[in-house]
Design a protein around this motif. Structure first.
Motif, PDB file in Angstrom:
ATOM      1  N   GLU A 156      42.701  43.146  33.572  1.00 39.51           N
ATOM      2  CA  GLU A 156      42.478  42.888  34.994  1.00 39.51           C
ATOM      3  C   GLU A 156      41.633  41.626  35.094  1.00 39.51           C
ATOM      4  O   GLU A 156      40.666  41.461  34.336  1.00 39.51           O
ATOM      5  N   SER A 157      42.015  40.741  36.002  1.00 40.33           N
ATOM      6  CA  SER A 157      41.309  39.464  36.093  1.00 40.33           C
ATOM      7  C   SER A 157      40.696  39.279  37.470  1.00 40.33           C
ATOM      8  O   SER A 157      41.207  39.792  38.471  1.00 40.33           O
ATOM      9  N   PRO A 158      39.583  38.540  37.541  1.00 36.54           N
ATOM     10  CA  PRO A 158      38.971  38.273  38.845  1.00 36.54           C
ATOM     11  C   PRO A 158      39.870  37.384  39.697  1.00 36.54           C
ATOM     12  O   PRO A 158      40.794  36.731  39.191  1.00 36.54           O
ATOM     13  N   ASN A 159      39.594  37.352  40.982  1.00 36.34           N
ATOM     14  CA  ASN A 159      40.456  36.631  41.915  1.00 36.34           C
ATOM     15  C   ASN A 159      40.613  35.166  41.582  1.00 36.34           C
ATOM     16  O   ASN A 159      41.698  34.588  41.732  1.00 36.34           O
ATOM     17  N   GLY A 214      43.542  37.434  39.875  1.00 36.26           N
ATOM     18  CA  GLY A 214      43.430  38.771  40.443  1.00 36.26           C
ATOM     19  C   GLY A 214      44.504  39.726  39.960  1.00 36.26           C
ATOM     20  O   GLY A 214      44.872  40.671  40.663  1.00 36.26           O
ATOM     21  N   ALA A 226      39.340  42.617  39.887  1.00 34.04           N
ATOM     22  CA  ALA A 226      39.885  41.934  41.054  1.00 34.04           C
ATOM     23  C   ALA A 226      39.063  42.279  42.296  1.00 34.04           C
ATOM     24  O   ALA A 226      38.270  43.230  42.298  1.00 34.04           O
ATOM     25  N   ASN A 227      39.275  41.495  43.348  1.00 36.58           N
ATOM     26  CA  ASN A 227      38.573  41.703  44.626  1.00 36.58           C
ATOM     27  C   ASN A 227      37.052  41.644  44.467  1.00 36.58           C
ATOM     28  O   ASN A 227      36.320  42.512  44.953  1.00 36.58           O
TER      29      ASN A 227
END
Length: 302
Positions: A215-218, A222, A246-247
């Protein structure tokens, strides 16, 4: 689903026969662990949820840690034991000298060391982390990597210092990532949107572990790839399963003014790791995860 006439879209993507030194296929990384309080919270959450954490990393660098904070993080990581990887700072995006790095077309410049002066500053940041016992640093710039690796080879940096390449380096093809390996990279964080086929091509070209965002940050896309976790392990092993979130807001550069936010985010990253590992166990029960302590981790040396 194959029995019902549906073919897998990843048909033909080769599995990796490569492994970590202990024979395992995968390990867990919790990123954005920005300070000693966040580290404590992440490890406490991992204990509560039964999540193995092999490595924690952060983005603000040793640069924004006091001497006491730096020493405390290294001591905590050594005691656990868990690899602590600190970003090598500063870089162009944090300076005032490059207007181009703040434009849409020049954003990639922000992750590079600008000029000889900044190259020296980054090497000094690495040296400060090393003096505190840290043995893993995040690098984004090829010049920094080549120079730091030459200092390691010459004995000016410890032989057990590892260079973890940040996703912000951005190399996206097997030849380029193999070049980073030849220059001294010990582990490489691939772009967050690589397909299984692209991951397989990189894995065939290099032997170092790959760091793959589940899972990746926005600001890195994201993406939420929990459903692919078993295939990522099969194709990319040896692989660090990296659980971003994310988010979330951009928190770099971080500090104690953001402790409430970064602590909450750190705990949720561990929860996301639990979700991912439960999925991995259901779909690939024979996947081999490194035990802790794990062979080859760049643990702090105190």
């Amino acid at each position: 689903m194959v029995a019902r006439g549906f073919a897998r879209s990843d048909h033909g993507v080769p599995e990796s026969a490569k492994r970590f030194p202990d024979g395992a296929q995968c390990r867990v990384e919790i990123p954005s662990t920005e300070g000693p309080d966040v580290l404590d919270a992440v490890l406490a959450e991992a204990d509560a949820r039964g999540v193995p954490v092999h490595r924690v990393s952060q983005g603000s660098g040793a640069l924004l840690l006091t001497d006491a904070e730096l020493e405390r993080m290294a001591a905590t990581a050594a005691r656990r034991p868990v690899e602590l990887s600190l970003f090598a700072r500063p870089l162009t995006g944090w300076g005032a000298a490059s207007a181009a790095s703040h434009t849409p077309g020049g954003a990639a410049l922000g992750a590079q060391a600008r000029g000889t002066e900044q190259l020296v500053h980054v090497l000094e940041d690495i040296a400060r982390a090393v003096d505190a016992g840290v043995r893993s640093v995040l690098v984004t710039d090829l010049g920094v990597l080549e120079t730091a690796a030459s200092l390691r080879a010459a004995g000016e940096f410890p032989a057990d210092l590892q260079f973890k390449i940040s996703v912000q380096m951005g190399l996206s093809n097997p030849a380029a990532i193999r070049l980073a390996e030849r220059l001294g990279a010990d582990t490489y964080n691939v772009p967050t949107d690589m397909t299984l086929g692209e991951l397989a091509a990189v894995r065939a070209a290099v032997d170092i572990p790959l760091d793959v965002y589940i899972e990746s940050p926005n600001d890195l896309g994201g993406f939420v790839r929990h459903a692919e976790i078993a295939d990522i392990v099969r194709v990319a092993a040896p692989v660090y399963l990296k659980f971003g979130l994310a988010n979330t807001p951009v928190i770099y550069p971080s500090g104690t003014h953001l402790d409430q936010v970064t602590t909450a985010l750190g705990r949720e990253r561990v929860r996301r790791a639990q979700i991912g590992l439960e999925r991995l166990h259901r779909t690939m029960p024979d996947a081999v995860m490194s035990a802790i302590p794990a062979t080859g981790l760049a643990l702090p040396s105190l």
